[in-house]
Design a protein around this motif. Structure first.
Motif, short mmCIF file in Angstrom:
data_model
loop_
_atom_site.label_atom_id
_atom_site.label_comp_id
_atom_site.label_asym_id
_atom_site.label_seq_id
_atom_site.Cartn_x
_atom_site.Cartn_y
_atom_site.Cartn_z
N THR A 138 0.84 -1.19 0.00
CA THR A 138 0.00 0.00 0.00
C THR A 138 0.87 1.25 0.00
O THR A 138 1.86 1.31 0.74
CB THR A 138 -0.91 0.03 1.25
OG1 THR A 138 -1.69 -1.17 1.30
CG2 THR A 138 -1.83 1.25 1.21
N GLU A 139 0.50 2.22 -0.84
CA GLU A 139 1.17 3.52 -0.83
C GLU A 139 0.42 4.43 0.14
O GLU A 139 -0.77 4.69 -0.03
CB GLU A 139 1.16 4.14 -2.24
CG GLU A 139 1.86 3.30 -3.30
CD GLU A 139 3.35 3.23 -3.09
OE1 GLU A 139 3.90 4.16 -2.43
OE2 GLU A 139 3.99 2.25 -3.54
N ARG A 140 1.12 4.93 1.15
CA ARG A 140 0.50 5.76 2.16
C ARG A 140 0.56 7.24 1.77
O ARG A 140 1.37 7.65 0.94
CB ARG A 140 1.19 5.57 3.52
CG ARG A 140 1.20 4.12 4.01
CD ARG A 140 -0.20 3.63 4.30
NE ARG A 140 -0.82 4.44 5.34
CZ ARG A 140 -2.11 4.51 5.57
NH1 ARG A 140 -2.96 3.83 4.82
NH2 ARG A 140 -2.59 5.28 6.53
N GLY A 141 -0.30 8.03 2.41
CA GLY A 141 -0.34 9.45 2.10
C GLY A 141 0.92 10.20 2.46
O GLY A 141 1.20 11.28 1.94
N ASP A 142 1.72 9.62 3.38
CA ASP A 142 2.98 10.28 3.77
C ASP A 142 4.13 9.90 2.86
O ASP A 142 5.28 10.24 3.12
CB ASP A 142 3.33 9.93 5.21
CG ASP A 142 3.47 8.42 5.44
OD1 ASP A 142 3.36 7.65 4.47
OD2 ASP A 142 3.69 8.02 6.61
#
Length: 494
Positions: free
Chosen positions: A478-482
């Motif tokens: 998963t690519e996180r918002g940070d």
């Protein structure tokens, strides 16, 4: 004009230990306030008595309860909060009338003192000065005549009211310590000191610089005779004579993947208490300087049996030995080497303990997210102690079972083909897009954690300081918002 508030530290009990500033503040105050229990007597007032004037207003702040139960709707804490609010309001009335108020406090006003509750409620509203006093900690050390801490030693101060397990951890993981508020907590504190391996070092101080003073070894004190105004002390051990033992012990200690920040309190305690530290030089270098007088024996990484034998021989001669291992000592590390040698008849009577540490797989998984969230297998690619045929067989079996794989010892300067061979084998059984975590120097200054795929894994970038986590068919990325890329494996399967 409003009056001024003073928080006055009186020291441990002897009026001669009051500071000049404390005496001046008391002598010049319009109002002298002091806390007391319901019997009305105040130790603080008795210390300052010779400096009080007949024309001063005295405010006795009498606690509604000490340790007993209460029917207050807010419980014990609620009853005390109401008391502090009422006491602060009484002092505020004097301050608003322009009177100077001196609140007396045994020891230091802001060190486990009653005054601090007045300070938090009044200091932001009135001109306030806090006059420090000699603490019971300093008084106890002075009466024992032993240094509390020296050089790089760490002093820990804890209340005896902590739970026993927490006390044990704190006492095991420090150099020097003072335990406050004994009284009815004494049996718990004694057990914690014994569990931490520090009972033989512990000293007892009761009513320092007061009538009825008593000092001595803590293990010789009758628990029924211990009052509230007493402390347990673990003094500095620098230059202290090591105890003479008929038999020592060997403790195998896991330091985690990168040294001091990863040590558990129990492990740090074992290292602090050891007479001798034994281990692979690289791992010994991770151990902070714990105390003077300890002996360190470093050796090469390929002499594990000799190292274990050396440690066990020292323990037979009464030494307390810590065998230092990286990560968790039971995972591809020193615990099995020590236990193998310890199983020989000549070492049958030598106590051996193994303390867990954070293993590299768990450290790497946490840095990457949660790729080990479901079933996984741990496999070492080193063929120094087992043939490659066994390794490849186990890799294949784990891959066919769709387990996440934690790969230890993937490569070194003398072993360069294993990662490539493992990758080719896994590509026969896993999707090329299977997530792979490449974690290097986790917890160290050169930490690097990347999430790749099995097809993009470059074996040439993997060395001995790298750990690989190969996902299962269920592992997600998963690519996180940070901006972080994390890998995780669901706890539900299929």
């Amino acid at each position: 004009m409003t009056g001024k508030l003073y928080g006055v530290g009186l020291g441990p009990g002897d009026p001669d230990l009051m500071t000049v500033a404390a005496v001046k503040a008391i002598a010049g105050a319009d109002v002298v306030a002091y806390h007391s229990a319901r019997h009305g007597r105040s130790i603080a007032r008795s210390i300052a008595a010779e400096h009080l004037r007949e024309d001063q207003i005295e405010e006795r702040l009498m606690y509604p309860l000490t340790v007993e139960t209460t029917d207050h709707p807010g419980g014990y804490r609620g009853a005390l909060d109401d008391f502090y609010e009422e006491a602060a309001a009484r002092l505020a009335a004097h301050l608003d009338a322009g009177r100077t108020v001196a609140v007396l406090a045994e020891g230091d006003p802001l060190f486990y003192g009653s005054y601090q509750h007045m300070h938090k409620r009044l200091a932001h509203r009135y001109d306030t000065t806090v006059i420090p006093g000699v603490t019971s900690v300093s008084a106890a050390a002075a009466r024992l005549g032993e240094p509390l801490c020296e050089a790089e030693e760490v002093l820990t101060i804890v209340p005896g009211t902590l739970p026993e397990d927490e006390l044990t951890a704190r006492l095991a993981g420090t150099d020097s310590a003072v335990v406050m508020k004994l009284g009815r907590t004494f049996p718990t504190v004694r057990r914690a000191l014994e569990r931490a391996g520090r009972l033989e070092d512990a000293r007892y101080v009761e009513r320092a610089f007061m009538a009825g003073e008593r000092t001595g070894r803590l293990d010789a004190v009758d628990p029924d005779s211990v009052p509230y105004f007493s402390v347990a002390v673990l003094p500095s051990r620098i230059d202290a004579e090591p105890p003479v033992r008929e038999k020592g012990e060997v403790v195998v200690v896991g330091t985690g993947p990168a040294g001091a920040p990863w040590l558990t309190p129990e492990s740090r305690g074992a290292l602090v208490n050891a007479d001798v530290l034994v281990g692979y030089t690289t791992y010994l270098d991770r151990v902070p300087v714990l105390r003077a007088g300890q002996i360190r024996h470093g050796s090469d990484n390929k002499v594990e049996s000799e190292r274990a034998e050396f440690a066990l021989d020292l323990a037979r001669r009464g030494r307390r030995v810590a065998v230092v291992s990286g990560g968790d000592p039971g995972v591809f590390a020193m615990a099995t080497a020590v236990l193998e040698v310890a199983s020989e008849d000549r070492y049958a009577d030598v106590p051996v303990r193994v303390l867990p540490g954070v293993t590299a797989a768990n450290a790497a998984a946490a840095a990457a997210g949660a790729p080990l969230g479901h079933d996984y297998a741990t496999i070492s690619l080193s063929d120094r102690l087992k043939p490659w045929e066994v390794i490849s067989q186990r890799l294949r079996a784990a891959a066919e079972a769709d387990l996440v794989l934690a790969i230890y010892n993937p490569g070194s300067r003398s072993r360069t083909h294993q990662v490539a061979a493992a990758r080719e084998l896994l590509l026969e059984l896993r999707s090329p897009d299977t997530p792979v975590v490449v974690a290097r120097d986790v917890g160290g200054p050169e930490q690097s954690v990347r999430v790749l795929t099995l097809k993009t894994l470059d074996p040439s970038e993997v060395d001995m300081r790298t750990l690989l986590l190969i996902g299962s068919s269920q592992t997600r990325v998963t690519e996180r918002g940070d901006g972080r890329t994390i890998a995780w494996t669901p706890r539900r399967y299929g």
